[in-house]
Every structure is written in structure tokens, then in C-alpha cells.
Design an enzyme around this catalytic site. Structure first.
Site, PDB file in Angstrom:
ATOM      1  N   ASP A  36       0.846  -1.188   0.000  1.00  0.00           N
ATOM      2  CA  ASP A  36       0.000   0.000   0.000  1.00  0.00           C
ATOM      3  C   ASP A  36       0.885   1.243   0.000  1.00  0.00           C
ATOM      4  O   ASP A  36       2.011   1.212   0.499  1.00  0.00           O
ATOM      5  CB  ASP A  36      -0.902  -0.011   1.242  1.00  0.00           C
ATOM      6  CG  ASP A  36      -2.021   1.015   1.158  1.00  0.00           C
ATOM      7  OD1 ASP A  36      -2.419   1.365   0.035  1.00  0.00           O
ATOM      8  OD2 ASP A  36      -2.496   1.452   2.219  1.00  0.00           O
ATOM      9  N   ASN A  38       1.604   3.142  -2.886  1.00  0.00           N
ATOM     10  CA  ASN A  38       2.308   3.395  -4.151  1.00  0.00           C
ATOM     11  C   ASN A  38       1.936   4.749  -4.759  1.00  0.00           C
ATOM     12  O   ASN A  38       2.801   5.467  -5.274  1.00  0.00           O
ATOM     13  CB  ASN A  38       1.993   2.286  -5.162  1.00  0.00           C
ATOM     14  CG  ASN A  38       2.532   0.938  -4.736  1.00  0.00           C
ATOM     15  OD1 ASN A  38       3.435   0.846  -3.919  1.00  0.00           O
ATOM     16  ND2 ASN A  38       1.963  -0.124  -5.304  1.00  0.00           N
ATOM     17  N   ARG A  39       0.664   5.093  -4.700  1.00  0.00           N
ATOM     18  CA  ARG A  39       0.229   6.369  -5.281  1.00  0.00           C
ATOM     19  C   ARG A  39       0.779   7.554  -4.485  1.00  0.00           C
ATOM     20  O   ARG A  39       1.210   8.547  -5.075  1.00  0.00           O
ATOM     21  CB  ARG A  39      -1.297   6.415  -5.348  1.00  0.00           C
ATOM     22  CG  ARG A  39      -1.877   5.521  -6.444  1.00  0.00           C
ATOM     23  CD  ARG A  39      -3.346   5.757  -6.649  1.00  0.00           C
ATOM     24  NE  ARG A  39      -4.131   5.261  -5.514  1.00  0.00           N
ATOM     25  CZ  ARG A  39      -5.455   5.406  -5.409  1.00  0.00           C
ATOM     26  NH1 ARG A  39      -6.121   6.055  -6.348  1.00  0.00           N
ATOM     27  NH2 ARG A  39      -6.106   4.905  -4.388  1.00  0.00           N
ATOM     28  N   ARG A  40       0.765   7.448  -3.169  1.00  0.00           N
ATOM     29  CA  ARG A  40       1.327   8.519  -2.346  1.00  0.00           C
ATOM     30  C   ARG A  40       2.826   8.678  -2.602  1.00  0.00           C
ATOM     31  O   ARG A  40       3.355   9.786  -2.645  1.00  0.00           O
ATOM     32  CB  ARG A  40       1.077   8.224  -0.863  1.00  0.00           C
ATOM     33  CG  ARG A  40      -0.250   8.748  -0.352  1.00  0.00           C
ATOM     34  CD  ARG A  40      -0.475   8.339   1.078  1.00  0.00           C
ATOM     35  NE  ARG A  40      -0.914   6.945   1.168  1.00  0.00           N
ATOM     36  CZ  ARG A  40      -0.933   6.253   2.308  1.00  0.00           C
ATOM     37  NH1 ARG A  40      -0.513   6.810   3.422  1.00  0.00           N
ATOM     38  NH2 ARG A  40      -1.357   5.007   2.315  1.00  0.00           N
ATOM     39  N   TRP A  41       3.502   7.539  -2.765  1.00  0.00           N
ATOM     40  CA  TRP A  41       4.943   7.563  -3.050  1.00  0.00           C
ATOM     41  C   TRP A  41       5.211   8.312  -4.353  1.00  0.00           C
ATOM     42  O   TRP A  41       6.119   9.147  -4.424  1.00  0.00           O
ATOM     43  CB  TRP A  41       5.463   6.137  -3.131  1.00  0.00           C
ATOM     44  CG  TRP A  41       6.935   6.004  -3.337  1.00  0.00           C
ATOM     45  CD1 TRP A  41       7.902   5.933  -2.376  1.00  0.00           C
ATOM     46  CD2 TRP A  41       7.628   5.926  -4.594  1.00  0.00           C
ATOM     47  NE1 TRP A  41       9.150   5.798  -2.948  1.00  0.00           N
ATOM     48  CE2 TRP A  41       9.006   5.804  -4.311  1.00  0.00           C
ATOM     49  CE3 TRP A  41       7.215   5.938  -5.926  1.00  0.00           C
ATOM     50  CZ2 TRP A  41       9.976   5.696  -5.312  1.00  0.00           C
ATOM     51  CZ3 TRP A  41       8.170   5.841  -6.920  1.00  0.00           C
ATOM     52  CH2 TRP A  41       9.534   5.721  -6.615  1.00  0.00           C
ATOM     53  N   HIS A  54       3.300   2.530  -8.843  1.00  0.00           N
ATOM     54  CA  HIS A  54       2.914   1.124  -8.978  1.00  0.00           C
ATOM     55  C   HIS A  54       4.088   0.288  -9.504  1.00  0.00           C
ATOM     56  O   HIS A  54       4.285  -0.855  -9.077  1.00  0.00           O
ATOM     57  CB  HIS A  54       1.721   0.994  -9.921  1.00  0.00           C
ATOM     58  CG  HIS A  54       0.460   1.593  -9.371  1.00  0.00           C
ATOM     59  ND1 HIS A  54       0.005   1.341  -8.100  1.00  0.00           N
ATOM     60  CD2 HIS A  54      -0.443   2.445  -9.944  1.00  0.00           C
ATOM     61  CE1 HIS A  54      -1.127   1.997  -7.891  1.00  0.00           C
ATOM     62  NE2 HIS A  54      -1.415   2.673  -8.996  1.00  0.00           N
ATOM     63  N   HIS A  83     -11.069  -6.413  -6.191  1.00  0.00           N
ATOM     64  CA  HIS A  83     -12.272  -6.321  -7.014  1.00  0.00           C
ATOM     65  C   HIS A  83     -12.772  -4.879  -7.051  1.00  0.00           C
ATOM     66  O   HIS A  83     -13.198  -4.368  -8.094  1.00  0.00           O
ATOM     67  CB  HIS A  83     -13.345  -7.251  -6.436  1.00  0.00           C
ATOM     68  CG  HIS A  83     -14.686  -7.086  -7.058  1.00  0.00           C
ATOM     69  ND1 HIS A  83     -15.670  -6.278  -6.505  1.00  0.00           N
ATOM     70  CD2 HIS A  83     -15.228  -7.604  -8.190  1.00  0.00           C
ATOM     71  CE1 HIS A  83     -16.743  -6.317  -7.267  1.00  0.00           C
ATOM     72  NE2 HIS A  83     -16.513  -7.104  -8.294  1.00  0.00           N
ATOM     73  N   ASP A  84     -12.700  -4.194  -5.908  1.00  0.00           N
ATOM     74  CA  ASP A  84     -13.150  -2.801  -5.850  1.00  0.00           C
ATOM     75  C   ASP A  84     -12.289  -1.895  -6.725  1.00  0.00           C
ATOM     76  O   ASP A  84     -12.788  -0.939  -7.326  1.00  0.00           O
ATOM     77  CB  ASP A  84     -13.122  -2.298  -4.409  1.00  0.00           C
ATOM     78  CG  ASP A  84     -14.183  -2.950  -3.550  1.00  0.00           C
ATOM     79  OD1 ASP A  84     -15.180  -3.441  -4.109  1.00  0.00           O
ATOM     80  OD2 ASP A  84     -14.015  -2.969  -2.314  1.00  0.00           O
ATOM     81  N   LEU A 146       9.283 -21.568  -3.562  1.00  0.00           N
ATOM     82  CA  LEU A 146       8.388 -20.554  -2.996  1.00  0.00           C
ATOM     83  C   LEU A 146       7.071 -20.509  -3.775  1.00  0.00           C
ATOM     84  O   LEU A 146       7.054 -20.398  -4.991  1.00  0.00           O
ATOM     85  CB  LEU A 146       9.061 -19.179  -3.052  1.00  0.00           C
ATOM     86  CG  LEU A 146       8.263 -18.010  -2.475  1.00  0.00           C
ATOM     87  CD1 LEU A 146       8.080 -18.163  -0.971  1.00  0.00           C
ATOM     88  CD2 LEU A 146       8.931 -16.689  -2.810  1.00  0.00           C
TER      89      LEU A 146
END
Length: 258
Positions: A36, A38-41, A54, A83-84, A146
Site C-alpha cells: 500500500d 504506491n500512489r502517495r509515493w 505502482h 475487485h473494488d 516458494l
């Protein structure tokens, strides 16, 4: 930039000391990661669109998976697109994000020994992305290293609905009645029909950017999970942040609902 901080000799010494104290018996088997911020970064870094955030977040997730692999964690679930998000994100941002996810899936599928699995509703995704995710899953199906779950087009409530629908359909196919199903239905049966059926539930759920909510991620599976919240934005996550999360997990007395 902040993402490049923490690479000096003192940082490496501290990271090495943290790793030495994380023995195999205290390391979680399954870690779920909610990337979480990425956009603020991207906004703080001065980029005109969220795409670079992103992209930096996807690169960090690849790095995160290597940290997990090196530490002996066997399963990692990454929450990449809900989904949202499919309904609410700006169309340009969403197009960029779908492309970045496809690139990440292809990259992870090329990692020797890693197994990639898509969890989510494929029918709601563009055909090109569905094709990439299916190819990554099929080409790595026999790998035993993994195990990476890519939650794309995912929603926890929807997953539970899909699981119940699958159980009802299978029961009906065998001629059973609704009364019989109601009497025989168990939590274990629902678990077997989830997207992650057959996998152990996550021991630890990590979320970056300081947010402290589940956001519809692995609602059923995380019933007894431990949670750890990191203040750093996704692309700024450092290995020491991850190691501290594992150290914190190892120190907890897991009560499993009590």
C-alpha cells in the site's frame, strides 16, 4: 529518494544480526502482504501519474519475495488488485496497473523453482492479463519452491461466496438435498473450496503505509493470523522492516482465537 536509503555498512550489519536470530522454527510458513502507498509515493516523488509508484511497488514486491525465499518462508500471498479497484480506479491508472501486474507475473514465473498461482475472479479481468496469469500458473505448476499467490481481481467476501456456490453445485451434482448440506457443512469444507484451497492459512499479514485495515483481503484465511503494520510506503519498504516484522511475529504468543 527514501527507497534508496539504508544501504550502508551499519544497515547491513543490523540486517545480518536480525537474520541470525530468525531460526527456521520461528519463521512463519505463510506470509500475506498488502502493498500500500504506491500512489502517495509517486505523488511525493513528483511523478505526474501513479504509474511510477505502482512500478516501484511491483519491483519492491519482487525484492520482498526474495527476502521471504531466503528466510525459508514457503508461501507468500500478494494483494495486487482488489475487485473494488477494478470498478473505482481511474481508467488510465488501471490500464497502467494491469500492464505492470502482467509484467510482474511473467517475471516471477521465470524465477527458478517458484510457483505462481492466481487467486481472484479471472472473468472480471481483461483477457490479455488473464492469459498472462494462466500461463504463469501453468508453467510453474510443477515447481516446489516458494509458492506465490497473486491476488488480482480479488475480494475476500466474493471468494467466500464463490466457495459456497461451489459446494452447493457439487452437492447438487451428487443428488444431495439442501437439508443434508445444511447439516454437513463445516468450516473445513468451505476452506477447501476457497481460491487458496489446500494451502495453510497465513500466519502473518503485513501491510505497508501505516494503514490498519484488511480491505477485504483473505477474510476467511486470516481468522487466526497475526498482523503487522509498517509505516513505510510500499516502495520504501526495507529488508530491516521485513525482518523486524518476522522478529515481532516470532516473539508473539499465538492464542488462535482465545
Amino acid at each position: 529518494m527514501a527507497a534508496n536509503q539504508g544501504r550502508g555498512p551499519l544497515y547491513r550489519l543490523y540486517a545480518s544480526r536480525l537474520r541470525r536470530h530468525l531460526t527456521p522454527e520461528v519463521v512463519p510458513h505463510h506470509v500475506a502482504m498488502m502493498i500500500d502507498g504506491n500512489r502517495r509515493w509517486a505523488r511525493q516523488a513528483g511523478y505526474p501519474t501513479p504509474a511510477e509508484g505502482h512500478r516501484a511497488g511491483a519491483a519492491k514486491m519482487h525484492e520482498f519475495l526474495r527476502w521471504c525465499d531466503e528466510l525459508g518462508i514457503r508461501v507468500v500471498s500478494l494483494y495486487l488488485l482488489s475487485h473494488d479497484n477494478l470498478a473505482k480506479r481511474d481508467s488510465r491508472e488501471l490500464a497502467d496497473l494491469l500492464e505492470i501486474i502482467a509484467e510482474l507475473a511473467e517475471t516471477l514465473a521465470s524465477e527458478p523453482g517458484w510457483r505462481v498461482q492466481h487467486v481472484g475472479r479471472a472473468a472480471q479481468l481483461p483477457e490479455d492479463l488473464t492469459r498472462v496469469l494462466s500461463k504463469a500458473q501453468e508453467s510453474t505448476a510443477g515447481n516446489t519452491g516458494l509458492h506465490v499467490n497473486l491476488a488480482v481481481g480479488y475480494g475476500g467476501r466474493g471468494e467466500i461466496v464463490d466457495a459456497v456456490r461451489s459446494i452447493i453445485a457439487a452437492h447438487h451434482e451428487h443428488g444431495g438435498t439442501l437439508e443434508e448440506l445444511a447439516e454437513s457443512l463445516t468450516p473445513e469444507q468451505i476452506g477447501e473450496h476457497l481460491y487458496t484451497g489446500g494451502q495453510a492459512d497465513p500466519d502473518l499479514v503485513i501491510r505497508t503505509s501505516g494503514e490498519q485495515r484488511l480491505s477485504d483481503f483473505l477474510l476467511w484465511q486470516s481468522a487466526h493470523s497475526e498482523f503487522y503494520f509498517v509505516e513505510a510506503l510500499g516502495p520504501d519498504l526495507r529488508e530491516v522492516d521485513f525482518l523486524r516484522a518476522i522478529r515481532d511475529f516470532a516473539s508473539r504468543d499465538r492464542r488462535f482465537g482465545s
